[in-house]
Design a protein around this motif. Structure first.
Motif, short mmCIF file in Angstrom:
data_model
loop_
_atom_site.label_atom_id
_atom_site.label_comp_id
_atom_site.label_asym_id
_atom_site.label_seq_id
_atom_site.Cartn_x
_atom_site.Cartn_y
_atom_site.Cartn_z
N ASP A 183 -30.55 -0.74 6.70
CA ASP A 183 -29.90 -1.12 5.45
C ASP A 183 -28.70 -0.23 5.15
O ASP A 183 -28.32 0.64 5.95
N ARG A 184 -28.11 -0.42 3.97
CA ARG A 184 -26.89 0.30 3.61
C ARG A 184 -27.12 1.80 3.43
O ARG A 184 -26.19 2.59 3.53
N PRO A 272 -36.69 -0.98 5.34
CA PRO A 272 -37.00 -2.12 6.21
C PRO A 272 -37.77 -1.68 7.44
O PRO A 272 -37.44 -0.66 8.06
#
Length: 331
Positions: A183-184, A272
């Motif tokens: 993810d970011r 995640p």
């Protein structure tokens, strides 16, 4: 009837605090690393050198760190190192910029595991690649993995069992999936899984008691609300550095169920997680005592779940573990 209800309520009021006190008493309290455990031996010179820290946000000087927990693994370790080294050297020949390290964590072995790893590094001219951490006292597999992760330099970090049961080149499957889900914030975890092999010969040929306990363990995990990953115990898990920096300083469990806690922490932080099928085969020489360790795992699971539910343990900022209400910074 009223008197029976009153007695029940009194017993309940007494038993709950007593139960929580017992849980608080037996909950794991990992010891801090000793001075010698914060150094590794240079295979070429035999001199100790200090390990770095994963908490150093500026330190990620290799692409991949491989952490190998090893307890009395002098007989099985060489085959695993051979397979890993062959893959890594070949990969580097294709991509010269690729940099890696192997951290063997000798978990207080009673044999010469550390010497075997050091001699392997010197013999194969891998003194700058293989680092050996020798723990003064046995922590357990989870404790060994945690200590290895805490000193790793990689942008990606893999822990792999010393028995070599998982095909090492399957790391590419994990890397592909990790790159896809990161993810970011840079968080991501790819876990090797044998769930697809449940009806394969490798699993069917295992003893009845081993398969029975395996299925019972998964049922208990489902009951405790830990069901997102089908195979939590496969010793082949890959982390981004930001994910590892947030998970491992918060770890408490040092035994066989540490995988459950690290996945639980990841879920609490909204990381995640991808489950990736890997090639696996049974290897003789397991240190697990099935019945004894299964009972211990059940107790540890309950203790862990209660500790998080009532706030004895809390997932805090990177580098800070909250243990029984007290913040503690890992070294």
């Amino acid at each position: 009837m009223a008197s029976l209800l009153s007695i029940f309520l009194v017993l309940l009021v007494i038993s709950i605090p007593l139960f929580l006190f017992v849980v608080w008493t037996i909950a794991p309290r990992p010891r801090p690393p000793t001075a010698s455990e914060q150094t590794y031996t240079d295979p070429s010179t035999g001199t100790p050198r200090p390990f770095p820290s994963i908490l150093d946000v500026t330190l990620s000087t290799v692409d991949l760190s491989i952490i190998v927990p090893a307890f009395d693994e002098s007989k099985r370790l060489l085959a695993m190192l051979d397979e890993a080294a062959e893959y890594l050297v070949t990969r580097k020949s294709r991509h010269p910029a690729f940099q890696y390290e192997i951290i063997v964590v000798d978990d207080g072995s009673r044999d010469n595991t550390s010497d075997v790893a050091l001699k392997y590094a010197k013999r194969n001219k891998m003194a700058g690649v293989i680092r050996v951490m020798t723990l003064e006292k046995n922590r357990g597999k989870g404790g060994a993995v945690t200590q290895g992760m805490m000193v790793a330099r990689g942008r990606k970090l893999l822990f792999v069992d010393a028995d070599g049961a998982t095909l090492f080149s399957d790391i590419e499957r994990l890397e592909d999936e990790l790159d896809r889900i990161t993810d970011r914030k840079g968080f991501g975890i790819a876990v090797g899984s044998r769930a697809h092999m449940v009806n394969s010969a490798a699993v069917v040929k295992r003893t009845f008691i081993r398969n029975f306990l395996m299925r019972g363990f998964h049922t208990i995990l489902l009951f405790l609300g830990i069901s997102s990953i089908k195979d939590t115990q496969c010793g082949f898990k890959l982390f981004t550095r930001p994910a590892a920096r947030h998970i491992f300083p918060n770890m408490h469990e040092q035994g066989w169920i540490f995988d459950i806690e690290l996945l639980l922490i990841a879920e609490m932080r909204g990381m995640p997680i991808a489950e990736v099928p890997v090639t696996w085969h049974e290897v003789e020489g397991s240190k697990m005592q099935l019945v004894k360790d299964s009972i211990r795992m059940l107790v540890d699971l309950v203790v862990m779940r209660v500790c998080y539910l009532v706030g004895f343990w809390r997932v805090s900022e990177e580098g800070i573990a909250v243990v029984n209400g007290t913040a503690k910074k890992e070294n």
